[in-house]
Design a protein around this motif. Structure first.
Motif, mmCIF file in Angstrom:
data_model
loop_
_atom_site.group_PDB
_atom_site.id
_atom_site.type_symbol
_atom_site.label_atom_id
_atom_site.label_comp_id
_atom_site.label_asym_id
_atom_site.label_seq_id
_atom_site.Cartn_x
_atom_site.Cartn_y
_atom_site.Cartn_z
ATOM 1 N N UNK A 15 0.840 -1.208 0.000
ATOM 2 C CA UNK A 15 0.000 0.000 0.000
ATOM 3 C C UNK A 15 0.872 1.255 0.000
ATOM 4 N N UNK A 16 1.902 1.225 0.833
ATOM 5 C CA UNK A 16 2.822 2.356 0.928
ATOM 6 C C UNK A 16 3.548 2.541 -0.405
ATOM 7 N N UNK A 17 4.043 1.450 -0.980
ATOM 8 C CA UNK A 17 4.759 1.528 -2.260
ATOM 9 C C UNK A 17 3.873 2.132 -3.346
ATOM 10 N N UNK A 18 2.619 1.743 -3.361
ATOM 11 C CA UNK A 18 1.696 2.290 -4.360
ATOM 12 C C UNK A 18 1.545 3.800 -4.202
ATOM 13 N N UNK A 19 1.384 4.246 -2.970
ATOM 14 C CA UNK A 19 1.216 5.673 -2.729
ATOM 15 C C UNK A 19 2.483 6.447 -3.094
ATOM 16 N N UNK A 20 3.634 5.843 -2.850
ATOM 17 C CA UNK A 20 4.900 6.519 -3.140
ATOM 18 C C UNK A 20 5.144 6.707 -4.638
ATOM 19 N N UNK A 21 4.432 5.965 -5.479
ATOM 20 C CA UNK A 21 4.596 6.159 -6.932
ATOM 21 C C UNK A 21 4.122 7.545 -7.367
ATOM 22 N N UNK A 22 3.348 8.201 -6.534
ATOM 23 C CA UNK A 22 2.845 9.528 -6.882
ATOM 24 C C UNK A 22 3.871 10.627 -6.621
ATOM 25 N N UNK A 23 4.839 10.378 -5.766
ATOM 26 C CA UNK A 23 5.811 11.419 -5.414
ATOM 27 C C UNK A 23 6.536 11.965 -6.641
ATOM 28 N N UNK A 24 7.134 11.122 -7.491
ATOM 29 C CA UNK A 24 7.792 11.697 -8.675
ATOM 30 C C UNK A 24 6.810 12.343 -9.653
ATOM 31 N N UNK A 25 5.599 11.853 -9.683
ATOM 32 C CA UNK A 25 4.598 12.438 -10.590
ATOM 33 C C UNK A 25 4.258 13.859 -10.158
ATOM 34 N N UNK A 26 4.090 14.062 -8.847
ATOM 35 C CA UNK A 26 3.764 15.393 -8.335
ATOM 36 C C UNK A 26 4.954 16.347 -8.428
ATOM 37 N N UNK A 72 -4.757 22.306 -3.184
ATOM 38 C CA UNK A 72 -3.940 23.039 -2.223
ATOM 39 C C UNK A 72 -2.984 22.104 -1.502
ATOM 40 N N UNK A 73 -3.463 20.934 -1.111
ATOM 41 C CA UNK A 73 -2.623 19.968 -0.401
ATOM 42 C C UNK A 73 -1.416 19.559 -1.236
ATOM 43 N N UNK A 74 -1.622 19.434 -2.535
ATOM 44 C CA UNK A 74 -0.516 19.053 -3.427
ATOM 45 C C UNK A 74 0.362 20.271 -3.719
ATOM 46 N N UNK A 75 -0.234 21.358 -4.150
ATOM 47 C CA UNK A 75 0.526 22.542 -4.562
ATOM 48 C C UNK A 75 1.323 23.168 -3.419
ATOM 49 N N UNK A 76 0.792 23.144 -2.210
ATOM 50 C CA UNK A 76 1.479 23.757 -1.067
ATOM 51 C C UNK A 76 2.529 22.843 -0.444
ATOM 52 N N UNK A 77 2.653 21.630 -0.969
ATOM 53 C CA UNK A 77 3.711 20.732 -0.514
ATOM 54 C C UNK A 77 3.361 19.847 0.666
ATOM 55 N N UNK A 78 2.115 19.885 1.131
ATOM 56 C CA UNK A 78 1.735 19.035 2.267
ATOM 57 C C UNK A 78 1.823 17.556 1.893
ATOM 58 N N UNK A 79 1.306 17.223 0.731
ATOM 59 C CA UNK A 79 1.348 15.821 0.293
ATOM 60 C C UNK A 79 2.789 15.398 0.052
ATOM 61 N N UNK A 80 3.588 16.255 -0.542
ATOM 62 C CA UNK A 80 4.993 15.948 -0.765
ATOM 63 C C UNK A 80 5.684 15.628 0.564
ATOM 64 N N UNK A 81 5.489 16.463 1.560
ATOM 65 C CA UNK A 81 6.121 16.248 2.867
ATOM 66 C C UNK A 81 5.664 14.929 3.494
ATOM 67 N N UNK A 82 4.377 14.627 3.377
ATOM 68 C CA UNK A 82 3.866 13.367 3.930
ATOM 69 C C UNK A 82 4.437 12.167 3.185
ATOM 70 N N UNK A 83 4.553 12.270 1.870
ATOM 71 C CA UNK A 83 5.099 11.159 1.092
ATOM 72 C C UNK A 83 6.594 10.977 1.351
ATOM 73 N N UNK A 84 7.313 12.058 1.541
ATOM 74 C CA UNK A 84 8.738 11.955 1.873
ATOM 75 C C UNK A 84 8.898 11.230 3.206
ATOM 76 N N UNK A 85 8.081 11.595 4.181
ATOM 77 C CA UNK A 85 8.155 10.916 5.479
ATOM 78 C C UNK A 85 7.753 9.452 5.338
#
Length: 144
Positions: free
Chosen positions: A10-21, A114-127
Motif C-alpha cells: 500500500x505504501x509503495x503504491x502511494x509513493x509512486x505519486x511522489x515523482x509524478x507530483x 492546495x494539499x498538493x501545490x502547497x507541498x503538504x502531500x509531498x512532505x507526507x510522502x517523503x516521510x
C-alpha cells in the motif's frame, strides 16, 4: 474494529505519486469544471478540475487501509502545517493527516489541489518514504 495500517505494498503504491507530483511544471489544478444550463444559459460551476494524477492519488486514499475513522480534524490541521511534526510522524499519524487532506475536500472544494501545490502531500510522502526505508532496513538487519 480498527482497520489495519497500510502494508508495504500500500505504501509503495502511494509513493509512486511522489515523482509524478514533482514533475517539472506539474499543476494540481487544470481549471474549473463547469457547464452552461441549456435552458437559461447560466454558468454552472461544478467544481475544480484536477490533474488526473491528483484524482487517482485521492482515489487510492479512499481505500480502507488509508482511512483513519478516528482522525481528529482540528489536530490534523495543526500537524499538517508543521513540517517538524510531519518529519517525525509515524504511519498512524501520516494516515490521519492524509485522511484530513482527503476529507477536507468535502467541505472546501479545492483543498486536494492546495494539499498538493502547497507541498503538504509531498512532505507526507517523503516521510512515508523514510518510514518504508527504515522498515526495510530493520527487516534486512533481522535476517542478517
Amino acid at each position: 474494529m480498527s482497520i489495519a495500517l497500510p502494508g508495504p505494498a500500500d505504501v509503495a503504491e502511494l509513493l509512486t505519486f511522489l515523482p509524478r507530483f514533482r514533475e517539472a511544471g506539474f499543476q494540481a489544478w487544470l481549471g474549473s469544471n463547469s457547464t452552461t444550463d441549456p435552458v437559461t444559459g447560466r454558468y454552472i460551476w461544478i467544481g475544480p478540475l484536477y490533474h488526473p494524477a491528483v484524482v487517482e492519488f485521492f482515489k487510492v486514499l479512499n481505500r480502507p487501509c488509508w482511512l483513519d475513522k478516528r482522525y481528529q480534524p482540528e489536530q490534523c490541521e495543526v500537524w499538517i502545517r508543521d513540517r517538524q511534526i510531519i518529519a517525525t510522524a509515524d504511519l498512524a499519524a501520516i494516515r490521519a493527516m492524509l485522511t484530513y487532506c482527503n476529507r477536507l475536500e468535502r467541505v472546501s472544494e479545492g483543498t486536494w489541489g492546495t494539499s498538493v501545490q502547497e507541498g503538504y502531500i509531498d512532505a507526507l510522502l517523503v516521510r512515508l518514504e523514510q518510514l518504508a526505508a527504515e522498515s526495510r532496513n530493520q527487516v534486512a538487519t533481522r535476517r542478517s
